[in-house]
Design a protein around this motif. Structure first.
Motif, PDB file in Angstrom:
ATOM      1  N   LEU A 146      38.511  22.674  42.515  1.00 61.30           N
ATOM      2  CA  LEU A 146      38.832  23.072  43.882  1.00 61.30           C
ATOM      3  C   LEU A 146      37.862  24.144  44.379  1.00 61.30           C
ATOM      4  N   GLY A 147      37.582  25.098  43.519  1.00 59.87           N
ATOM      5  CA  GLY A 147      36.649  26.157  43.895  1.00 59.87           C
ATOM      6  C   GLY A 147      35.261  25.642  44.183  1.00 59.87           C
ATOM      7  N   GLN A 148      34.787  24.715  43.357  1.00 64.81           N
ATOM      8  CA  GLN A 148      33.458  24.142  43.573  1.00 64.81           C
ATOM      9  C   GLN A 148      33.410  23.288  44.836  1.00 64.81           C
ATOM     10  N   SER A 149      34.563  22.864  45.313  1.00 65.98           N
ATOM     11  CA  SER A 149      34.640  22.084  46.550  1.00 65.98           C
ATOM     12  C   SER A 149      34.837  22.963  47.778  1.00 65.98           C
ATOM     13  N   HIS A 166      43.800  32.433  38.412  1.00 64.71           N
ATOM     14  CA  HIS A 166      42.905  33.517  38.832  1.00 64.71           C
ATOM     15  C   HIS A 166      41.637  33.565  37.983  1.00 64.71           C
ATOM     16  N   LYS A 167      41.800  33.437  36.681  1.00 66.27           N
ATOM     17  CA  LYS A 167      40.629  33.515  35.791  1.00 66.27           C
ATOM     18  C   LYS A 167      39.644  32.388  36.068  1.00 66.27           C
ATOM     19  N   ALA A 168      40.161  31.189  36.319  1.00 63.69           N
ATOM     20  CA  ALA A 168      39.279  30.039  36.524  1.00 63.69           C
ATOM     21  C   ALA A 168      38.600  30.056  37.899  1.00 63.69           C
ATOM     22  N   SER A 169      39.114  30.867  38.824  1.00 59.13           N
ATOM     23  CA  SER A 169      38.533  30.904  40.174  1.00 59.13           C
ATOM     24  C   SER A 169      37.816  32.209  40.473  1.00 59.13           C
ATOM     25  N   LEU A 170      37.530  32.999  39.456  1.00 59.82           N
ATOM     26  CA  LEU A 170      36.839  34.268  39.665  1.00 59.82           C
ATOM     27  C   LEU A 170      35.503  34.083  40.381  1.00 59.82           C
ATOM     28  N   GLU A 171      34.748  33.087  39.969  1.00 62.57           N
ATOM     29  CA  GLU A 171      33.406  32.914  40.519  1.00 62.57           C
ATOM     30  C   GLU A 171      33.396  32.224  41.879  1.00 62.57           C
TER      31      GLU A 171
END
Length: 396
Positions: A146-149, A166-171
């Motif tokens: 989702l973040g990469q999109s 939260h950890k997986a979407s930090l970047e």
């Protein structure tokens, strides 16, 4: 790749004095988001509302209403400034646009981090605190996709699924909603994660005062903000009675999309999500399920957001920020209910939630008289307001 929902609206800035008055009013006893807006609409400004609060609470109050002092408000503003955060009023440019559109949004939120993240399409991720390893792994992969999109991830900073999200979407952009004050994150073991969120350009947001230690009743309030910040909400793992299901119900009532991951019927942590699926939630097995569902809404919402923001800024914000007016200056439009009318309104209420319209029809009184009586009951601590706008008497 999903495009951003748009830049922040121009908004209307609060003056320093208005911000101080708003803070004093919302921190005063029994003043919540609904009564805050009713008070300003009736009195003309936060300053006038503070002046007239004592006379708005009749003999029904069990104790005198405590009004937040200037010193207390100034101390909180100083603490917010020292932390590097901002106190943002609804109608101001940095205020999250989706949150602004819910029923009775928080008048003020404390925000630490990069507020431009609010312009990304927001997706909430919620789930069990005692989540399984499989669910956490799925959450991490889902959130990365989702973040990469182009999506921002919203979650509640709790153990389990929230932490994994939260950890997986930090970047790529994560928004953490706290149940307590900005300086009282819970759980304490996640304090290092809080620093990571800020260091990576994420955002921390709360409606609670600085130094506020979260209580059990504060978590549903936090869930309301999680749902309100988001365009869609995904439930990964949730028992039948859990805060995640509260978030899902609130999201549905707000018109948000609700997604759920199916799980084994033998695992109690999957019962809540499976129940949501039975009742119409969108099945979620990969990020594409969310992206496909959101895309037409975002295309349509781009213009709607701008229009809604413009209407809010021109109308609501001007009402909330206008200069002080006398509480009795417009009695033709806002008549104070007589004592016998007040009793009729109170007797029409019960412990069963109803809409104000039902009370108006039942009593035959004017809408302004009924709403003023409800406001008085609210300030006296005798009224319960539901998230869907219904009202009921609190048990005596």
């Amino acid at each position: 790749m999903i495009a951003e929902t748009g830049s922040q609206s121009k908004g209307i800035r609060l003056s320093d004095q208005q911000r101080l008055n708003w803070l004093r009013l919302i921190r005063s006893d029994n003043v919540g988001p609904a009564s805050f807006r009713d008070l300003i609409a009736y009195c003309g400004s936060a300053a006038a509302a503070l002046e007239h609060l004592p006379q708005l609470v009749r003999s029904t109050a069990k104790r005198p209403l405590r009004i937040h002092t200037i010193d207390e408000a100034e101390q909180e503003l100083e603490a917010i400034e020292r932390s590097g955060a901002k106190l943002i009023g609804m109608g101001e440019p940095e205020y999250p646009s989706y949150l602004r559109q819910i029923l009775n949004p928080p008048p003020l939120v404390t925000v630490l981090g990069d507020t431009t993240l609010f312009s990304k399409p927001p997706v909430a991720i919620v789930g069990a605190r005692n989540a399984s390893a499989t669910a956490c792994a799925f959450t991490s992969q889902l959130v990365r996709d989702l973040g990469q999109s182009g999506c921002a991830i919203v979650s509640g900073f709790a153990r389990g699924i929230d932490t994994a999200a939260h950890k997986a979407s930090l970047e790529t952009g994560t928004i953490a909603v706290l149940a307590g004050g900005l300086d009282r994150p819970y759980p304490p073991e996640n304090i290092p994660l809080l620093d990571q969120i800020i260091d990576n350009g994420g955002v921390i947001i709360t409606e609670m005062p600085m130094s506020w230690v979260p209580r059990a009743q504060d978590f549903p309030r936090r869930n309301r903000i999680i749902a309100g910040l988001s365009l869609g909400l995904a439930v990964i793992e949730a028992a039948q009675r859990s805060g995640s299901l509260i978030s899902a119900r609130l999201a549905a009532e707000m018109g948000r999309l609700v997604f759920a991951v199916p799980g084994s019927p033998l695992d109690p942590r999957a019962n809540g999500a499976n129940s949501l699926l039975k009742n119409g939630a969108i099945m979620l097995t990969e990020a594409q399920d969310i992206l496909v569902a959101l895309e037409p809404m975002l295309r349509k919402d781009s213009t709607a957001q701008m229009q809604a923001g413009a209407l809010f800024n021109q109308d609501t914000a001007q009402i909330l920020m206008k200069q002080p007016a006398s509480i009795g200056s417009d009695t033709g439009k806002n008549p104070v209910p007589a004592q016998n009318d007040y009793e009729r309104i109170r007797n029409a209420l019960s412990n069963t939630p109803v809409s104000a319209d039902v009370i108006i029809r039942h009593t035959g009184l004017s809408a302004s008289a009924v709403h003023l009586a409800l406001l008085e009951l609210d300030l006296a601590g005798q009224l319960q307001r539901s998230d869907n706008g219904l009202v009921a008497l609190l048990p005596s």
